[in-house]
Enzyme design. Structure first.
Site, PDB file in Angstrom:
ATOM      1  N   ASP A 169     -47.686  11.495  21.150  1.00 46.28           N
ATOM      2  CA  ASP A 169     -47.078  12.818  21.130  1.00 46.28           C
ATOM      3  C   ASP A 169     -45.805  12.841  21.962  1.00 46.28           C
ATOM      4  O   ASP A 169     -45.861  12.876  23.183  1.00 46.28           O
ATOM      5  CB  ASP A 169     -48.095  13.813  21.693  1.00 46.28           C
ATOM      6  CG  ASP A 169     -47.677  15.252  21.517  1.00 46.28           C
ATOM      7  OD1 ASP A 169     -46.512  15.502  21.206  1.00 46.28           O
ATOM      8  OD2 ASP A 169     -48.532  16.129  21.711  1.00 46.28           O
TER       9      ASP A 169
ATOM     10  N   HIS B 214     -47.162  17.019   8.852  1.00 46.03           N
ATOM     11  CA  HIS B 214     -46.462  17.674   9.957  1.00 46.03           C
ATOM     12  C   HIS B 214     -45.056  17.129  10.158  1.00 46.03           C
ATOM     13  O   HIS B 214     -44.109  17.904  10.346  1.00 46.03           O
ATOM     14  CB  HIS B 214     -47.281  17.521  11.244  1.00 46.03           C
ATOM     15  CG  HIS B 214     -46.638  18.164  12.435  1.00 46.03           C
ATOM     16  ND1 HIS B 214     -46.548  19.530  12.585  1.00 46.03           N
ATOM     17  CD2 HIS B 214     -46.016  17.626  13.520  1.00 46.03           C
ATOM     18  CE1 HIS B 214     -45.917  19.802  13.720  1.00 46.03           C
ATOM     19  NE2 HIS B 214     -45.589  18.670  14.305  1.00 46.03           N
TER      20      HIS B 214
END
Length: 419
Positions: A230, A328
């Site tokens: 992330d 995403h």
């Protein structure tokens, strides 16, 4: 960033008070996180001081921009918002900001705050402590500064599937307190809260965490609670156009006092971890558009890593798109959002179980940007309509704040607003 121990400006530090030596990040794919779950956050960097002791790492308080925006992410964060008491007005707000400035100068240097110090962190050094302050929408009317409220500082629009709790969002004064030691962060919050007594009351507070420096054999981009790497493609200082994406410049749509400042969007985003973890690995990867093992985009060859450019046109052996239409990384890509970008600095949280037994856990999403109307809002609108990840997220709290520029030596937080 200077991580060296600061000179002794008061005659003692928190460590020196006990005569002991203290013992001894994540900051960049996609633009947000399904509503901004920043599934790509700035790359981790070590905040360890030259001697290898986390406690002595120091971030300067004074500078062009407030600390806590460009610096590597710390291991712990305390987020909080305060509401002004009735009748405080402009002078009361200014006095509070001056008190907070004096406390922040000392605490970030590893010294006692003196006024309202709780002595919780007596034996700790600075631990990369940063304190970042922002102004909420309602503050300007309450403090008699309505004519100075920026045009872009307006309530965020409602987004599909939002489930916001007003008691855990918004607020007149926002503070982000980061440190590599949890007690140092909590101590700083308690000092600010005690100094605000009678002027501003705590509205909400959330605690978060990121990877502790030194937890991996080498600096690495961290993972969120879904297990995904992330922070891969966050904008980085030095890139073309970085400052224009993150910091405000005086102009027709921005007041002069905010030049060098930014806007911060906060979202508390609960991850539906039980549902997510029930998915097979291949399905998780297709929802995100990246391999879970190394963060490489789907369709990339073996041996590729997280920094491999995302090829949205790549096809699999069957001729179908390697990265699904609702993945995403595809929906959040700046190229799919008119170039909109934000500097994301999110932290994970885990606050036990909900009444149904599911984890109350997820992401404390923080995004700094030059204009939320051109950054967060259009990206979130698109994510809420077409991002496959949104099925596994719940946006439960929200806030938007104007973050004033940094504090020059001899100045105080938000001084530009009052001059």
């Amino acid at each position: 960033m200077d991580h060296a121990q600061s000179p002794d400006r008061s005659g003692f530090t928190r460590r020196a008070l006990l005569g002991t030596a203290g013992a001894g990040l994540l900051v960049g794919a996609g633009a947000g996180v399904a509503g901004a779950v920043a599934l790509d956050r700035p790359g981790e960097a070590s905040a360890t001081a030259p001697g290898g002791t986390l406690g002595t790492a120091r971030v300067p308080f004074h500078g062009e921009h407030q600390a806590g925006i460009l610096e590597p992410q710390q291991a712990r964060v305390q987020l909080a918002a305060f509401d002004l008491a009735e009748g405080v007005g402009r002078d009361g707000l200014r006095t509070l900001l001056q008190r907070w400035t004096r406390a922040a100068e000392r605490l970030t240097a590893g010294e006692s705050a003196e006024e309202a110090d709780t002595q919780v962190a007596l034996d700790a050094g600075p631990c990369s402590l940063t304190l970042t302050v922002g102004f909420g929408v309602a503050l300007f009317d309450k403090a008699g500064l309505a004519d100075r409220r920026p045009q872009a500082l307006e309530p965020l629009p409602a987004f599909p599937a939002d489930a916001l709790d007003p008691a855990r969002g918004d607020g007149d004064l926002f503070v982000q307190i980061g440190a590599d030691d949890a007690l140092v962060a909590v101590h700083a919050l308690r000092v600010l809260q005690r100094q605000a007594a009678g002027t501003a009351a705590l509205r909400w507070q959330s605690a978060g965490f990121a990877r502790t420096p030194g937890a991996t054999a080498r600096p690495m981009t961290g993972r969120n609670l879904m297990g995904q790497i992330d922070g891969t493609n966050n904008p980085a200082p030095g890139e073309d156009g970085f400052a224009a994406k993150v910091f405000c410049a005086a102009g027709p749509e921005q007041p002069a006092w905010l030049a060098g400042g930014s806007y911060l969007v906060f979202r508390r985003i609960r991850m539906l971890l039980d549902n997510w973890e029930a998915l097979p690995l291949e399905r998780q990867e297709r929802v995100i558009g990246r391999r879970k093992s190394d963060g490489a985009p789907l369709g990339a060859p073996a041996g590729a890593g997280e920094r491999t450019p995302v090829d949205l046109a790549a096809q699999g052996p069957d001729g179908a798109l390697a990265i699904p239409a609702d993945a995403h990384v595809r929906v959040a890509a700046p190229a799919a959002n008119g170039g909109a970008a934000m500097l994301r600095r999110g932290f994970s949280y885990h606050d036990g179980l909900l009444p149904d037994g599911s984890p109350d856990a997820g992401l404390l999403f923080l995004a700094f940007q030059a204009d939320p109307r051109k950054g967060f809002t259009p990206v979130q609108r698109k994510l809420s309509r077409g991002d496959g990840l949104s099925r596994f997220l719940r946006h439960e709290a929200s806030g938007l704040y104007a973050v004033p520029p940094g504090v020059p030596a001899g100045g105080y937080l938000g001084q530009q607003l009052f001059d």
